[in-house]
Design a protein around this motif. Structure first.
Motif, mmCIF file in Angstrom:
data_model
loop_
_atom_site.group_PDB
_atom_site.id
_atom_site.type_symbol
_atom_site.label_atom_id
_atom_site.label_comp_id
_atom_site.label_asym_id
_atom_site.label_seq_id
_atom_site.Cartn_x
_atom_site.Cartn_y
_atom_site.Cartn_z
ATOM 1 N N GLY A 1 24.765 -2.393 39.446
ATOM 2 C CA GLY A 1 23.707 -2.602 40.423
ATOM 3 C C GLY A 1 24.218 -2.389 41.844
ATOM 4 N N MET A 2 25.420 -2.891 42.110
ATOM 5 C CA MET A 2 26.013 -2.749 43.439
ATOM 6 C C MET A 2 26.328 -1.283 43.740
ATOM 7 N N ARG A 3 26.779 -0.556 42.710
ATOM 8 C CA ARG A 3 27.067 0.873 42.911
ATOM 9 C C ARG A 3 25.789 1.622 43.257
ATOM 10 N N GLN A 4 24.692 1.221 42.596
ATOM 11 C CA GLN A 4 23.425 1.880 42.906
ATOM 12 C C GLN A 4 23.043 1.576 44.360
ATOM 13 N N ARG A 5 23.333 0.373 44.825
ATOM 14 C CA ARG A 5 23.057 0.046 46.233
ATOM 15 C C ARG A 5 23.885 0.934 47.160
ATOM 16 N N ILE A 6 25.135 1.165 46.780
ATOM 17 C CA ILE A 6 25.995 2.008 47.616
ATOM 18 C C ILE A 6 25.460 3.436 47.657
ATOM 19 N N MET A 7 25.009 3.928 46.500
ATOM 20 C CA MET A 7 24.404 5.264 46.466
ATOM 21 C C MET A 7 23.197 5.328 47.400
ATOM 22 N N ILE A 8 22.389 4.271 47.373
ATOM 23 C CA ILE A 8 21.207 4.248 48.228
ATOM 24 C C ILE A 8 21.632 4.210 49.696
ATOM 25 N N ALA A 9 22.671 3.429 50.000
ATOM 26 C CA ALA A 9 23.169 3.371 51.375
ATOM 27 C C ALA A 9 23.597 4.762 51.833
#
Ligand SMILES: Nc1ncnc2c1ncn2[C@@H]1O[C@H](COP(=O)(O)OP(=O)(O)O)[C@@H](O)[C@H]1O
Ligand SMILES: Nc1ncnc2c1ncn2[C@@H]1O[C@H](COP(=O)(O)OP(=O)(O)O)[C@@H](O)[C@H]1O
Ligand code: SF4
Ligand code: SF4
Ligand SMILES: [Mg+2]
Ligand SMILES: [Mg+2]
Lengths: 339, 336
Positions: free
Chosen positions: A158-166
């Motif tokens: 989930g956190m990696r997906q947030r980083i991708m979105i960032a």
């Protein structure tokens, strides 16, 4: 006004075994600040459609046979790689099911976001670092000073997906393409990421093209929906039209496959769609859904159905909408009114 | 009351997660254990299905694999028809490997790509010496293929010639080949499209009815679990936080985690989704390595108090076999 309009897009892969007609005439449009969801079974051409818009499919093997892709009114089908590079990241940005495929495992996440910012914006390195931290906070990662220094594998999915979105949001894109962004996540994390995408959409008036096969996700996110089957859009409309007044037997089948949680009655058999989608090497001459459709008629096998417009937004391709066709009741599309 | 086929009592499975020598303090050697399954208990009646849900990493697969004796339990019992099988090594006893079978998530990874479908399905038959002649065996393979909705002509093909849903059917036929009584379905539908998921669920339910099979159905899709399960257990960080008859659990979810989980599921109803206010929960699952004392959910729970951080709540029966492990169940339920 629509920011993106795709008209009669056809894409084929030229392979040793023959030509795969992955996308066979897809049309849709997306408005500024709105979400379009593309749904359909795996292999129906969702990813290829979006990758073609982003020009991420290599030619060969992928060839655009026909169609136009209008971005703010300009056809970008003929754009060179250099022109596309300007669009990608700055105007368009994309996130995938598996963030690890686009993150560099050997580089700290802060630096990756930073590099992405510098690619699209002219900032001093100090300003870029500031923006990196700002982006991390925006997507809900606390303490960016410390978390910037971590490597991707130390983060949860989930956190990696947030980083991708960032990374994707760094240059304020106008359209976010999200290809199954939550399919690999738990429902709890999925819910958080969906909320994040919705917040960003509102905050930045960004259009979102969301690919998913989860109709719950569609209901939560979409303003409009395109249902795809075997390389074509078979039904499109506003979310309310597609969920509450669906007219295509494939849409009925998809809606009916979901267990009805509102009124369960024990061991009832789920109305599954029998069979599997057709082979796109040699798609059928008539309606591609005919082999699985409980209402298939002679006309369906002979000719492909034309698109019928039921409203400005609601369009369906099915012979049942021909005035000469028999009237059928959808076997039981439920209006899942949950209290 | 129906007969209980499988009972898990106080089951425990820890994995060593390395150790750390702390210098500069007193010579001190601290061991790290990953509490994958931490004292869980449940029982399944013959011919019924227990659904097991929870976020990834909460220990669902470990429960399944321990029942199959692919892992040795570190504590507790697995009673199959009353007999503890947890500590019988798999190599010394074939009866239970025959009675208990498993269907996996990834039909791609679990079928050997070099073997034909007939070889894959026939393997168990051979190992257990179920049919004498080659012809009988072949006939049985065809029968199994038809049972799961494939054609007998499919038997000489290879796994890559099948779609995901068809491969999952092959996986089910392989599990059925040795006439099992109990099947652990570990995320057996998770990789499939919704329409195909419905086909497989229908198949599993039909086979259960016809053969009186008992299932442990592990999945993270809460609506499918609701459809297929008689009982549902919700796991969080190695423990069961709520268990009971499926409709009880879904209609009156009483553990804050179960509520958060159900609130996270988006429903295929745009109007409902638009006005829905409670959506899921904050935070992520904690590390299962040397967990803190007290309730495992305390860090994410909006109701957590001091006692939650000190004492692990035990499962309490709310009636009708609906059990919840939370210090404040009565209080939370009476608030509404
Ligand atoms: N590189 C490729 N070469 C040949 N065929 C491809 C390639 N990529 C995709 N396809 C085919 O195109 C079709 C559509 O694929 P895709 O867009 O990935 O489906 P979806 O995203 O809807 O699951 C599939 O039939 C797939 O086999
Ligand atoms: N063989 C193993 N060795 C070490 N740790 C393991 C092993 N199998 C599982 N784990 C750990 O045990 C926990 C529970 O895993 P698992 O049972 O696979 O969860 P679930 O199936 O619910 O996703 C996880 O933290 C996982 O990393
Ligand atoms: S055109 Fe015919 S086969 Fe195709 S979906 Fe409509 S009724 Fe079914
Ligand atoms: S015991 Fe306490 S922390 Fe745990 S779920 Fe109940 S209220 Fe929350
Ligand atoms: Mg795809
Ligand atoms: Mg698992």
């Amino acid at each position: 006004m629509s920011i993106l309009e795709v008209k009669d897009l056809r894409v084929s892969f030229h392979t040793y075994a023959g030509k795969v007609q992955a996308v066979r005439g897809v049309s849709f449009s997306v408005d500024k600040g709105k979400t379009l969801a593309i749904v359909g079974e795996s292999g129906c051409g969702k990813s290829v459609t979006v990758q073609t818009i982003m020009k991420l499919t290599p030619t060969p093997p992928a060839f655009i046979e026909e169609g136009s892709i209008l971005y703010e009114g300009t056809d970008i089908v003929g754009y060179s790689e250099k022109q596309m590079q300007k669009l990608r990241g700055k105007e368009f940005s994309m996130i995938f099911q598996d963030p690890m495929t686009s993150l560099n495992p050997t580089m700290r996440v802060g630096r990756q976001i930073n590099e992405n910012i510098l690619k699209h914006m002219t900032l001093s390195s100090k300003e870029a670092t500031k923006r990196t931290m700002e982006m991390m906070r925006l997507v809900g990662i606390a303490n960016p000073e410390i978390n910037m220094l971590r490597y991707p594998h130390t983060y949860s999915g989930g956190m990696r997906q947030r980083i991708m979105i960032a990374m994707g949001m760094a240059a304020n894109p106008k359209i976010l393409f999200a290809d199954e962004p939550t399919t690999a996540l738990d429902v709890t994390t999925q819910s958080q990421i969906l909320d994040l995408i919705n917040d960003l959409k509102k905050q930045f008036q960004m259009a979102v093209v969301l690919i998913t096969h989860n109709l719950g996700v569609v209901a939560r996110m979409a303003d409009s929906v395109a249902v795809m089957y075997a390389g074509k859009v078979v039904e499109t409309g506003t979310a309310r039209e597609v969920f509450y007044e669906p007219k295509h037997p494939y849409t009925w089948g998809l809606l009916n496959s979901i267990p009805d949680t509102a009124n369960m009655n024990g061991n009832r058999e789920l109305p599954a769609i029998p069979g599997t989608p057709p082979d796109l090497f040699a798609p059928p001459k008539g309606c591609a859904f005919a082999a699985r459709c409980p209402y298939a008629m002679k006309a369906c096998i002979k000719a492909q159905p034309e698109e019928t417009c039921l409203s400005d937004t609601h369009k369906v391709s099915c012979h049942l909408l021909d005035p000469r066709a028999p009237k059928v009741e959808p076997y039981h599309v439920k209006r899942q009114k949950t209290e | 009351m129906a007969e209980i086929l499988l009972e898990v009592k106080d089951l425990k499975k820890y994995f060593k997660a390395g150790s750390k020598i702390q210098l500069f303090k007193k010579p001190f050697y601290e061991k790290y254990y990953l509490h994958a399954v931490d004292h869980i208990s449940f029982s399944i009646e013959k011919g019924t299905t227990l659904g097991l849900v929870g976020e990834s990493g909460c220990g669902k697969t470990t429960v399944g694999r321990t029942i199959l004796r692919l892992y040795e339990a570190d504590g507790g019992e697995v009673l199959y028809e009353g007999k503890d099988i947890a500590h019988i090594p798999i190599s010394s006893d074939k009866t239970y490997t025959k009675k208990i079978q498993m269907v996996f998530q990834d039909p791609y990874a679990s079928l050997d790509p070099r073997c034909t479908i007939a070889d894959i399905i026939g393997e168990g038959i051979e190992v257990h010496g179920l049919y004498k002649t080659k012809k009988e065996r072949e006939e049985r393979v065809c029968e199994l293929l038809e049972m799961v909705g494939l054609n007998r002509e499919h038997r000489n093909r290879f796994p890559h010639e099948f779609s995901g849903g068809q491969r999952q059917r092959v996986g089910i036929a392989r599990a059925l080949s040795v006439n099992p009584e109990f099947i652990v379905c570990d995320e057996a539908i998770s990789a499939l499209d919704v329409s195909i998921q419905a086909q497989i669920i229908n198949l599993l339910m039909r086979l259960q009815k016809e053969m009186g099979l008992t299932y442990l159905f592990i999945a993270h899709d809460l609506s499918m679990v609701r459809h297929i399960s008689d009982q549902t257990a919700v796991m969080y960080l190695g423990t069961i936080v709520e268990i009971g008859p499926t409709e009880e659990v879904y209609q009156n979810p009483s553990h804050p985690y179960t509520r958060g989980l159900l609130a996270s599921v988006p429903l295929p109803d745009p109007d409902y989704e638009a006005k829905r206010t409670v959506r899921g929960m904050k935070g992520e699952i904690n590390s299962p390595i040397n967990p803190k004392p007290g309730c495992r959910f305390a860090d994410r729970c909006e109701f957590a108090c001091d006692i939650c951080r000190e004492k692990m709540p035990e499962l309490k029966d709310l009636g009708k076999g609906h059990k919840v492990a939370c210090h404040f169940t009565e209080k939370l339920n009476s608030k509404e």
